[in-house]
Design a protein around this motif. Structure first.
Motif, short mmCIF file in Angstrom:
data_model
loop_
_atom_site.label_atom_id
_atom_site.label_comp_id
_atom_site.label_asym_id
_atom_site.label_seq_id
_atom_site.Cartn_x
_atom_site.Cartn_y
_atom_site.Cartn_z
N LYS A 174 -38.05 39.87 -62.67
CA LYS A 174 -37.07 38.78 -62.67
C LYS A 174 -36.68 38.37 -61.25
CE LYS A 174 -33.17 41.97 -63.26
NZ LYS A 174 -32.38 42.72 -64.25
N SER B 67 -34.50 51.56 -62.03
CA SER B 67 -34.80 52.12 -60.71
C SER B 67 -33.95 53.34 -60.36
CB SER B 67 -34.61 51.07 -59.62
OG SER B 67 -35.50 50.01 -59.84
N ARG C 34 -33.12 42.30 -55.13
CA ARG C 34 -33.19 40.90 -55.57
C ARG C 34 -32.17 40.06 -54.83
NH1 ARG C 34 -34.19 43.83 -60.29
NH2 ARG C 34 -31.97 44.13 -60.61
#
Ligand SMILES: *Cc1c(COP(=O)(O)O)cnc(C)c1O
Length: 218
Positions: A25, A194, A218
């Motif tokens: 994503k 993670s 991200r």
């Protein structure tokens, strides 16, 4: 470290019974292609539009996993793109996936998302809700329930995280024994991201969903 180096490290830690879904994503096609070229074929997305776009432009042998909250009006955007929908969190959503799948004469593999975290915000059924709705969910002919999914609390205390994964594993065992003993496909426990996938593996995860640990922040 490069994306492929991260993947190599993670793969070494995975037992043969646990699959890796790379959560891509917000990440661009180049990053996904680097992971693809190092051998990964399973990727996870949490926004319908993004999954749709990526599925259209990236290699067709990629298996896309839908892992985020899914609004009923967006089901049609991903139904024929997703190999597995991890996030059924209401009867209404299950019914809509069933309806859209039946319109296309397909059967869609799905997981039931179960609320295991302390935080109020994380989606999912409580175990009481699952027990109440399980007969109805099982009666939907165009979805195939393949297991459960959960997200642990975002905390540093590993004892709490482990407890939540144990809860999910027990819920899986309960459902398997009481409602899916004759089902060959009810076998997945999607847990571990993670920060907590090592604990999840120890507690019986069959699918880990790892984003930042592969692609960076991200
Ligand atoms: C983003 C996301 C992940 C991956 O999270 P990381 O911490 O980046 O590994 C896993 N599961 C779900 C449902 C997510 O939304």
């Amino acid at each position: 470290m490069t994306i492929s180096a991260h993947i190599e490290e993670i793969k070494k830690e995975l037992p043969p019974s646990t699959r890796l879904v790379a959560v891509s994503k917000f990440k661009p096609a180049e990053d996904i292609m680097e992971a693809y070229n190092s051998g990964l074929r399973e990727f996870g997305e949490n926004r319908p539009q993004e999954m749709q776009m990526k599925a259209q432009t990236l290699p067709s042998d990629i298996k896309w996993h839908f892992i985020g909250h899914l609004q009923t009006n967006k089901v049609k955007m991903i139904i024929d793109k997703a190999c597995l929908i991890h996030s059924i969190d209401s009867v209404k959503l299950a019914q809509e996936i069933d309806r859209q799948a039946s319109l296309r004469s397909i059967t869609k593999d799905c997981l039931l998302q179960i609320h295991i975290a302390m935080e109020e915000t994380k989606q999912g059924f409580t175990s009481a809700e699952i027990r109440e709705s399980i007969d109805l969910l099982k009666s939907l002919k165009n979805i195939r329930i393949c297991g459960v999914m959960g997200m642990a609390s975002y905390v540093s205390e590993t004892g709490q995280i482990r407890k939540e994964f144990t809860t999910l594993k027990s819920e899986f065992d309960f459902l398997k024994e009481n409602f899916f003993s004759d089902s060959e496909c009810f076998k997945e426990i999607s847990m571990g991201m993670s920060g907590d996938y090592r604990i999840a593996i120890e507690e019986g995860s069959t699918i880990v969903r790892i984003g930042t640990g592969i692609f960076g922040v991200r």
